[in-house]
Design a protein around this motif. Structure first.
Motif, PDB file in Angstrom:
ATOM      1  N   LYS A   1      61.002  14.881  57.614  1.00  0.00           N
ATOM      2  CA  LYS A   1      59.678  15.020  58.237  1.00  0.00           C
ATOM      3  C   LYS A   1      59.832  14.968  59.750  1.00  0.00           C
ATOM      4  O   LYS A   1      59.202  15.758  60.465  1.00  0.00           O
ATOM      5  CB  LYS A   1      58.759  13.903  57.744  1.00  0.00           C
ATOM      6  CG  LYS A   1      57.352  14.003  58.277  1.00  0.00           C
ATOM      7  CD  LYS A   1      56.483  12.933  57.662  1.00  0.00           C
ATOM      8  CE  LYS A   1      55.063  13.108  58.155  1.00  0.00           C
ATOM      9  NZ  LYS A   1      54.148  12.200  57.481  1.00  0.00           N
TER      10      LYS A   1
ATOM     11  N   VAL B   1      53.350  18.380  52.446  1.00  0.00           N
ATOM     12  CA  VAL B   1      54.577  17.593  52.357  1.00  0.00           C
ATOM     13  C   VAL B   1      55.059  17.426  50.929  1.00  0.00           C
ATOM     14  O   VAL B   1      56.239  17.167  50.699  1.00  0.00           O
ATOM     15  CB  VAL B   1      54.417  16.213  53.041  1.00  0.00           C
ATOM     16  CG1 VAL B   1      54.156  16.376  54.529  1.00  0.00           C
ATOM     17  CG2 VAL B   1      53.328  15.386  52.376  1.00  0.00           C
ATOM     18  N   ASP B   2      54.185  17.581  49.944  1.00  0.00           N
ATOM     19  CA  ASP B   2      54.597  17.473  48.548  1.00  0.00           C
ATOM     20  C   ASP B   2      55.528  18.616  48.158  1.00  0.00           C
ATOM     21  O   ASP B   2      56.417  18.441  47.328  1.00  0.00           O
ATOM     22  CB  ASP B   2      53.386  17.471  47.612  1.00  0.00           C
ATOM     23  CG  ASP B   2      52.505  16.247  47.792  1.00  0.00           C
ATOM     24  OD1 ASP B   2      53.031  15.192  48.194  1.00  0.00           O
ATOM     25  OD2 ASP B   2      51.295  16.357  47.529  1.00  0.00           O
TER      26      ASP B   2
ATOM     27  N   SER C   1      49.529  12.231  59.307  1.00  0.00           N
ATOM     28  CA  SER C   1      50.494  13.318  59.484  1.00  0.00           C
ATOM     29  C   SER C   1      50.957  13.904  58.153  1.00  0.00           C
ATOM     30  O   SER C   1      51.671  14.905  58.136  1.00  0.00           O
ATOM     31  CB  SER C   1      51.694  12.841  60.307  1.00  0.00           C
ATOM     32  OG  SER C   1      52.464  11.916  59.577  1.00  0.00           O
ATOM     33  N   ASP C   2      50.546  13.317  57.033  1.00  0.00           N
ATOM     34  CA  ASP C   2      50.843  13.864  55.707  1.00  0.00           C
ATOM     35  C   ASP C   2      49.766  14.823  55.217  1.00  0.00           C
ATOM     36  O   ASP C   2      49.926  15.435  54.172  1.00  0.00           O
ATOM     37  CB  ASP C   2      50.973  12.731  54.679  1.00  0.00           C
ATOM     38  CG  ASP C   2      52.341  12.090  54.672  1.00  0.00           C
ATOM     39  OD1 ASP C   2      53.271  12.649  55.280  1.00  0.00           O
ATOM     40  OD2 ASP C   2      52.481  11.020  54.044  1.00  0.00           O
ATOM     41  N   THR C   3      48.674  14.952  55.942  1.00  0.00           N
ATOM     42  CA  THR C   3      47.554  15.749  55.454  1.00  0.00           C
ATOM     43  C   THR C   3      47.662  17.215  55.882  1.00  0.00           C
ATOM     44  O   THR C   3      48.174  17.515  56.960  1.00  0.00           O
ATOM     45  CB  THR C   3      46.213  15.201  55.982  1.00  0.00           C
ATOM     46  OG1 THR C   3      46.171  15.376  57.403  1.00  0.00           O
ATOM     47  CG2 THR C   3      46.024  13.730  55.622  1.00  0.00           C
TER      48      THR C   3
ATOM     49  N   CYS D   1      48.671  19.365  59.534  1.00  0.00           N
ATOM     50  CA  CYS D   1      49.632  20.471  59.640  1.00  0.00           C
ATOM     51  C   CYS D   1      49.004  21.702  60.280  1.00  0.00           C
ATOM     52  O   CYS D   1      49.603  22.331  61.142  1.00  0.00           O
ATOM     53  CB  CYS D   1      50.191  20.828  58.262  1.00  0.00           C
ATOM     54  SG  CYS D   1      51.167  19.512  57.502  1.00  0.00           S
TER      55      CYS D   1
ATOM     56  N   ASN E   1      61.494  15.006  48.428  1.00  0.00           N
ATOM     57  CA  ASN E   1      60.760  13.867  47.880  1.00  0.00           C
ATOM     58  C   ASN E   1      61.615  13.019  46.937  1.00  0.00           C
ATOM     59  O   ASN E   1      61.078  12.287  46.112  1.00  0.00           O
ATOM     60  CB  ASN E   1      59.493  14.357  47.169  1.00  0.00           C
ATOM     61  CG  ASN E   1      58.468  14.841  48.148  1.00  0.00           C
ATOM     62  OD1 ASN E   1      57.954  14.084  48.951  1.00  0.00           O
ATOM     63  ND2 ASN E   1      58.173  16.129  48.116  1.00  0.00           N
TER      64      ASN E   1
ATOM     65  N   HIS F   1      62.880  11.725  52.908  1.00  0.00           N
ATOM     66  CA  HIS F   1      61.584  12.349  53.191  1.00  0.00           C
ATOM     67  C   HIS F   1      61.228  12.200  54.676  1.00  0.00           C
ATOM     68  O   HIS F   1      60.899  13.175  55.348  1.00  0.00           O
ATOM     69  CB  HIS F   1      60.505  11.708  52.315  1.00  0.00           C
ATOM     70  CG  HIS F   1      59.123  12.211  52.575  1.00  0.00           C
ATOM     71  ND1 HIS F   1      58.627  13.340  51.977  1.00  0.00           N
ATOM     72  CD2 HIS F   1      58.139  11.738  53.374  1.00  0.00           C
ATOM     73  CE1 HIS F   1      57.383  13.537  52.390  1.00  0.00           C
ATOM     74  NE2 HIS F   1      57.067  12.585  53.243  1.00  0.00           N
ATOM     75  N   TYR F   2      61.320  10.971  55.183  1.00  0.00           N
ATOM     76  CA  TYR F   2      60.919  10.734  56.575  1.00  0.00           C
ATOM     77  C   TYR F   2      61.927  11.272  57.585  1.00  0.00           C
ATOM     78  O   TYR F   2      61.539  11.690  58.683  1.00  0.00           O
ATOM     79  CB  TYR F   2      60.622   9.252  56.821  1.00  0.00           C
ATOM     80  CG  TYR F   2      59.285   8.878  56.231  1.00  0.00           C
ATOM     81  CD1 TYR F   2      58.123   9.483  56.679  1.00  0.00           C
ATOM     82  CD2 TYR F   2      59.188   7.948  55.207  1.00  0.00           C
ATOM     83  CE1 TYR F   2      56.895   9.179  56.136  1.00  0.00           C
ATOM     84  CE2 TYR F   2      57.956   7.638  54.658  1.00  0.00           C
ATOM     85  CZ  TYR F   2      56.818   8.254  55.128  1.00  0.00           C
ATOM     86  OH  TYR F   2      55.600   7.955  54.580  1.00  0.00           O
TER      87      TYR F   2
ATOM     88  N   LYS G   1      49.569  18.226  48.768  1.00  0.00           N
ATOM     89  CA  LYS G   1      49.665  18.324  50.219  1.00  0.00           C
ATOM     90  C   LYS G   1      50.881  19.155  50.607  1.00  0.00           C
ATOM     91  O   LYS G   1      51.810  19.319  49.822  1.00  0.00           O
ATOM     92  CB  LYS G   1      49.773  16.927  50.829  1.00  0.00           C
ATOM     93  CG  LYS G   1      48.588  16.042  50.516  1.00  0.00           C
ATOM     94  CD  LYS G   1      48.771  14.661  51.078  1.00  0.00           C
ATOM     95  CE  LYS G   1      49.716  13.887  50.196  1.00  0.00           C
ATOM     96  NZ  LYS G   1      49.898  12.505  50.535  1.00  0.00           N
TER      97      LYS G   1
END
Length: 153
Positions: free
Chosen positions: A84, A68-69, A37-39, A43, A74, A80-81, A66
């Motif tokens: 997210k 999310v970056d 799910s971070d890729t 998304c 961060n 972060h989570y 990515k």
């Protein structure tokens, strides 16, 4: 007849159990679900973001980071989570309800997160400039829809 307020406690307990179960499923359920799910491929899989994805994948240095970056806080893992989860739930609701805006814009919170992440990644470059000014106001071609060589004023 039960004690006053015990009904509310039961509801809160049930909600807590459900949230914990979902969190455990995501963390320990299907292998690598959290990492997947971070890729960027994840998304773009359910978002109507094909144009933004195409612009991102064909641009210079940012192609190595990515979604999310840049688009999630961060500072620490917990924040972060949490964001997210919030953003993911909001995106899923918009997508599956058919209410995705034609033009996707950053929220005020999204702008703050993006700015902090620009400064975080480019901190040695921006030490002598005003970091309160939004980076994408000068670096207009860094945004997804106007990608290409970086353009500055």
């Amino acid at each position: 007849m039960g004690l006053p307020g015990t009904g509310n406690q039961a509801i809160y307990l049930a909600i807590g159990v459900i949230v914990a179960a979902v969190a455990l499923f995501v963390l320990f359920g299907p292998p690598k679900l959290l990492a997947k799910s971070d890729t960027p491929d994840f998304c773009v899989g359910c978002h109507p973001m094909e144009n933004e994805y195409e612009a991102w994948i064909h641009t210079g240095a940012h192609r190595r980071v990515k979604c999310v970056d840049c688009h999630l806080p961060n500072e620490n893992l917990a924040v972060h989570y949490i964001w997210k989860s919030i953003d993911g739930a909001k995106d899923a609701i918009f997508f599956y309800s058919g209410h995705v805006p034609e033009i996707i814009r950053l929220s005020k919170h999204g702008e703050e997160v993006l700015q902090k992440n620009c400064v975080r990644c480019h901190d040695t470059t921006v030490t002598h400039i005003d970091t309160e000014r939004q980076c994408w106001k000068c670096h207009r071609r860094v945004s997804h829809t106007r990608s290409g060589a970086m353009e500055t004023l």
